[in-house]
Design a protein around this motif. Structure first.
Motif, PDB file in Angstrom:
ATOM      1  N   TRP A 204      78.756  42.038 -30.699  1.00  0.00           N
ATOM      2  CA  TRP A 204      79.685  42.172 -29.576  1.00  0.00           C
ATOM      3  C   TRP A 204      80.870  43.017 -30.038  1.00  0.00           C
ATOM      4  CZ3 TRP A 204      80.126  36.256 -28.204  1.00  0.00           C
ATOM      5  CH2 TRP A 204      78.937  35.825 -27.589  1.00  0.00           C
ATOM      6  N   PRO A 205      81.163  44.156 -29.419  1.00  0.00           N
ATOM      7  CA  PRO A 205      82.350  44.920 -29.812  1.00  0.00           C
ATOM      8  C   PRO A 205      83.622  44.156 -29.466  1.00  0.00           C
ATOM      9  CG  PRO A 205      81.332  45.872 -27.877  1.00  0.00           C
ATOM     10  CD  PRO A 205      80.402  44.804 -28.348  1.00  0.00           C
ATOM     11  N   MET A 206      84.617  44.333 -30.306  1.00  0.00           N
ATOM     12  CA  MET A 206      85.835  43.536 -30.185  1.00  0.00           C
ATOM     13  C   MET A 206      86.643  43.852 -28.928  1.00  0.00           C
ATOM     14  SD  MET A 206      89.377  44.058 -30.729  1.00  0.00           S
ATOM     15  CE  MET A 206      89.451  45.428 -31.874  1.00  0.00           C
ATOM     16  N   GLU A 207      86.734  45.142 -28.561  1.00  0.00           N
ATOM     17  CA  GLU A 207      87.683  45.530 -27.517  1.00  0.00           C
ATOM     18  C   GLU A 207      87.451  44.840 -26.177  1.00  0.00           C
ATOM     19  OE1 GLU A 207      86.916  49.256 -30.093  1.00  0.00           O
ATOM     20  OE2 GLU A 207      85.713  47.695 -29.111  1.00  0.00           O
ATOM     21  N   PRO A 208      86.199  44.685 -25.701  1.00  0.00           N
ATOM     22  CA  PRO A 208      86.017  44.069 -24.371  1.00  0.00           C
ATOM     23  C   PRO A 208      86.082  42.545 -24.367  1.00  0.00           C
ATOM     24  CG  PRO A 208      84.162  45.522 -24.973  1.00  0.00           C
ATOM     25  CD  PRO A 208      84.925  45.237 -26.205  1.00  0.00           C
ATOM     26  N   LEU A 209      86.065  41.914 -25.541  1.00  0.00           N
ATOM     27  CA  LEU A 209      85.947  40.451 -25.561  1.00  0.00           C
ATOM     28  C   LEU A 209      87.158  39.764 -24.943  1.00  0.00           C
ATOM     29  CD1 LEU A 209      84.315  39.689 -29.037  1.00  0.00           C
ATOM     30  CD2 LEU A 209      83.316  39.367 -26.762  1.00  0.00           C
ATOM     31  N   PHE A 210      88.348  40.288 -25.235  1.00  0.00           N
ATOM     32  CA  PHE A 210      89.540  39.598 -24.738  1.00  0.00           C
ATOM     33  C   PHE A 210      89.649  39.644 -23.220  1.00  0.00           C
ATOM     34  CE2 PHE A 210      94.091  39.211 -23.783  1.00  0.00           C
ATOM     35  CZ  PHE A 210      94.289  37.932 -24.281  1.00  0.00           C
ATOM     36  N   PRO A 211      89.531  40.831 -22.583  1.00  0.00           N
ATOM     37  CA  PRO A 211      89.621  40.821 -21.107  1.00  0.00           C
ATOM     38  C   PRO A 211      88.545  39.970 -20.454  1.00  0.00           C
ATOM     39  CG  PRO A 211      88.983  42.994 -21.935  1.00  0.00           C
ATOM     40  CD  PRO A 211      89.441  42.199 -23.112  1.00  0.00           C
ATOM     41  N   LEU A 212      87.321  39.986 -20.996  1.00  0.00           N
ATOM     42  CA  LEU A 212      86.264  39.154 -20.411  1.00  0.00           C
ATOM     43  C   LEU A 212      86.570  37.675 -20.585  1.00  0.00           C
ATOM     44  CD1 LEU A 212      83.091  41.164 -21.447  1.00  0.00           C
ATOM     45  CD2 LEU A 212      83.781  40.610 -19.113  1.00  0.00           C
ATOM     46  N   GLY A 213      87.192  37.319 -21.707  1.00  0.00           N
ATOM     47  CA  GLY A 213      87.499  35.907 -21.964  1.00  0.00           C
ATOM     48  C   GLY A 213      88.569  35.356 -21.045  1.00  0.00           C
ATOM     49  N   VAL A 214      89.655  36.104 -20.863  1.00  0.00           N
ATOM     50  CA  VAL A 214      90.752  35.565 -20.051  1.00  0.00           C
ATOM     51  C   VAL A 214      90.474  35.689 -18.559  1.00  0.00           C
ATOM     52  CG1 VAL A 214      92.475  35.949 -21.848  1.00  0.00           C
ATOM     53  CG2 VAL A 214      92.082  37.719 -20.142  1.00  0.00           C
ATOM     54  N   LEU A 215      89.476  36.498 -18.180  1.00  0.00           N
ATOM     55  CA  LEU A 215      89.134  36.601 -16.771  1.00  0.00           C
ATOM     56  C   LEU A 215      88.362  35.383 -16.273  1.00  0.00           C
ATOM     57  CD1 LEU A 215      88.090  39.616 -14.780  1.00  0.00           C
ATOM     58  CD2 LEU A 215      86.503  37.722 -14.800  1.00  0.00           C
ATOM     59  N   ALA A 216      87.588  34.766 -17.158  1.00  0.00           N
ATOM     60  CA  ALA A 216      86.680  33.692 -16.741  1.00  0.00           C
ATOM     61  C   ALA A 216      87.368  32.574 -15.955  1.00  0.00           C
ATOM     62  CB  ALA A 216      85.949  33.132 -17.955  1.00  0.00           C
ATOM     63  N   PRO A 217      88.543  32.064 -16.365  1.00  0.00           N
ATOM     64  CA  PRO A 217      89.162  30.988 -15.578  1.00  0.00           C
ATOM     65  C   PRO A 217      89.513  31.406 -14.158  1.00  0.00           C
ATOM     66  CG  PRO A 217      90.185  31.163 -17.750  1.00  0.00           C
ATOM     67  CD  PRO A 217      89.316  32.366 -17.579  1.00  0.00           C
ATOM     68  N   MET A 218      89.797  32.696 -13.969  1.00  0.00           N
ATOM     69  CA  MET A 218      90.167  33.164 -12.639  1.00  0.00           C
ATOM     70  C   MET A 218      88.978  33.130 -11.687  1.00  0.00           C
ATOM     71  SD  MET A 218      93.363  33.737 -13.080  1.00  0.00           S
ATOM     72  CE  MET A 218      93.248  32.292 -14.149  1.00  0.00           C
ATOM     73  N   LEU A 219      87.769  33.366 -12.222  1.00  0.00           N
ATOM     74  CA  LEU A 219      86.564  33.243 -11.403  1.00  0.00           C
ATOM     75  C   LEU A 219      86.420  31.817 -10.872  1.00  0.00           C
ATOM     76  CD1 LEU A 219      84.240  35.264 -13.782  1.00  0.00           C
ATOM     77  CD2 LEU A 219      84.758  35.930 -11.430  1.00  0.00           C
ATOM     78  N   GLY A 220      86.672  30.839 -11.735  1.00  0.00           N
ATOM     79  CA  GLY A 220      86.582  29.442 -11.310  1.00  0.00           C
ATOM     80  C   GLY A 220      87.679  29.051 -10.357  1.00  0.00           C
ATOM     81  N   ALA A 221      88.895  29.551 -10.587  1.00  0.00           N
ATOM     82  CA  ALA A 221      90.021  29.220  -9.706  1.00  0.00           C
ATOM     83  C   ALA A 221      89.753  29.705  -8.283  1.00  0.00           C
ATOM     84  CB  ALA A 221      91.306  29.844 -10.242  1.00  0.00           C
ATOM     85  N   ALA A 222      89.302  30.934  -8.153  1.00  0.00           N
ATOM     86  CA  ALA A 222      89.023  31.475  -6.824  1.00  0.00           C
ATOM     87  C   ALA A 222      87.865  30.744  -6.161  1.00  0.00           C
ATOM     88  CB  ALA A 222      88.714  32.972  -6.925  1.00  0.00           C
ATOM     89  N   SER A 223      86.849  30.402  -6.932  1.00  0.00           N
ATOM     90  CA  SER A 223      85.697  29.676  -6.379  1.00  0.00           C
ATOM     91  C   SER A 223      86.110  28.296  -5.886  1.00  0.00           C
ATOM     92  CB  SER A 223      84.601  29.561  -7.435  1.00  0.00           C
ATOM     93  OG  SER A 223      84.116  30.837  -7.814  1.00  0.00           O
ATOM     94  N   ALA A 224      86.975  27.613  -6.641  1.00  0.00           N
ATOM     95  CA  ALA A 224      87.443  26.298  -6.212  1.00  0.00           C
ATOM     96  C   ALA A 224      88.288  26.383  -4.959  1.00  0.00           C
ATOM     97  CB  ALA A 224      88.226  25.632  -7.351  1.00  0.00           C
ATOM     98  N   LEU A 225      89.115  27.413  -4.852  1.00  0.00           N
ATOM     99  CA  LEU A 225      89.892  27.628  -3.628  1.00  0.00           C
ATOM    100  C   LEU A 225      88.964  27.821  -2.428  1.00  0.00           C
ATOM    101  CD1 LEU A 225      92.937  29.999  -4.319  1.00  0.00           C
ATOM    102  CD2 LEU A 225      92.951  27.876  -3.007  1.00  0.00           C
TER     103      LEU A 225
END
Length: 411
Positions: free
Chosen positions: A237-258
């Motif tokens: 896994w290349p390092m550069e994309p890991l951080f944005p993909l990691g911190v985005l995940a909770p937002m997917l759940g937040a919007a789905s719960a809303l």
């Protein structure tokens, strides 16, 4: 049930279906979500449930006794937890991701890092620390903001500039947060995402052994990783994309719960002052809900495309700078879609959803704060993609090379 595997100095728990396990924890997280926000951390009952579940080890490689799950599985797991408590999911995502990274290291590092097998790791990657060489290692001092999950971590993998004969060299250093030379400044007072506990990590002349410093510029090249035997997918896994993909995940759940909360209430919620028997009787409100749903679906499509580049493509070929720019754009655009969906859903829910007793307003606040993380700035990320297509220089420090552009863009 989780399967526990013992390996000398570390205890790794295998979870075969982490998304299902995360879903089973949702009632627990929902019950304590207000407490997590007030205390600005994962509260003890929730932390105990997460530790018992084995979810902290889901990205641990198989060579360390872990399940070696795909990146998309980690994203789906974090998103599922976020349906119960977004702040908890954010902290969990960082803790589990960095703990998996630590478990993937050679024994020269893991022998020092894992004393009980239950250690957890957080990270603040900004190069705001300074390291000076001494006998056997380095003396590290610095201050690192936004250390999500640091109140629950034993170690922090933080960015440092190391004094060298050539000047400064970037590295990541493991800081023992239990050492008296480290402390946490309790300064995380925010309008949303309070439960992530993203406080300031401080080190004052902390000794870090040589084996616990990871040199940013000395890692094997992606070309070499493709030829090395015995590696697992996460190693490529290349390092550069890991951080944005990691911190985005909770937002997917937040919007789905809303979306869930607003949809479930529509049939019984009146529209005060209007002639509809309920919100469900208004084509306009139903249309707004449908548009929000398709925005959330679209965000998931972009993130699945981005994750597939790491889970699948990076296992077969070296990802280009253009690939990484596309991943950054996918993440930024997904954040924009999720925030728009959240705002649209609160328009449907109406003013009563902003009462502090309503869980919808907490989800909305978390979503609006979390989607503004600088690593996921939508306009700048989309500009990066345009620059990559046009063959222009990069606008992001983490990814200076965004070439080559596709052939059709330069024809």
């Amino acid at each position: 049930m989780p399967v526990e595997m013992m390996q000398t100095h570390r205890r790794v728990v295998q979870v075969m279906d982490p998304v299902r396990v995360a879903a089973s924890l949702r009632p627990l997280l929902e019950r304590y979500a207000d407490d997590c926000e007030r205390q600005r951390r994962i509260v003890a009952p929730v932390m105990a449930g997460l530790q018992e579940s084995g979810l902290f080890h889901i990205t641990a490689p198989r060579r360390a006794g872990g399940p070696g799950h795909r990146l998309i599985t980690h994203i789906e797991t974090v998103a599922e937890l976020a349906k119960g408590c977004v702040g908890t999911a954010w902290a969990y995502g960082l803790l589990s991701g960095i703990t998996g990274t630590a478990l993937a290291l050679p024994s020269s590092a893991t022998d020092l890092l894992f004393r009980t097998g239950d250690e957890l790791f957080c990270s603040a990657s900004a190069l705001t620390g300074k390291a000076v060489a001494v006998a056997g290692g380095y003396r590290v001092s610095g201050r690192w903001g936004y250390g999500s999950g640091c109140l629950h971590a034993d170690w922090a993998l933080n960015g440092v500039m190391v004094d060298t004969a050539q000047g400064g060299e970037a590295a990541m250093a493991f800081l023992d947060l239990r050492d008296a030379a480290c402390r946490i400044e309790n300064n995380w007072h925010v309008a949303g995402m309070a439960g992530s506990g993203s406080n300031m990590i401080v080190a004052d002349d902390l000794f870090v052994p040589e084996a616990l410093v990871l040199w940013t510029g000395r890692a094997p090249s992606a070309d070499l990783l493709l030829t090395m035997a015995g590696l697992e997918p996460r190693d490529r896994w290349p390092m550069e994309p890991l951080f944005p993909l990691g911190v985005l995940a909770p937002m997917l759940g937040a919007a789905s719960a809303l979306l869930e909360g607003v949809t479930q209430a529509m049939a019984g919620r009146p529209v005060v002052g209007w002639t509809y028997a309920s919100q469900g009787g208004s084509e306009a409100l139903v249309g707004l809900m449908g548009r929000a749903a398709i925005e959330i679906d679209s965000a998931w499509l972009h993130i699945r495309r981005a994750a597939a580049l790491l889970d699948d493509s990076a296992q077969q070929r070296v990802l280009t700078g253009y690939d990484k720019a596309q991943i950054q754009a996918d993440c930024g655009y997904a954040m924009e879609l999720l925030r728009a969906a959240g705002n649209r859903l609160m328009d449907v829910a109406g003013p009563g959803a902003f009462a502090l007793a309503s869980p919808l307003q907490r989800l909305w606040r978390d979503l609006n704060v979390g989607t503004r993380h600088n690593a996921l700035n939508a306009p700048l990320s989309i500009e990066l993609y345009g620059r990559a297509i046009a063959g222009m220089p990069s606008n992001i420090r983490l990814l200076p090379d965004i070439a080559p552009a596709p052939a059709w863009a330069t024809a």
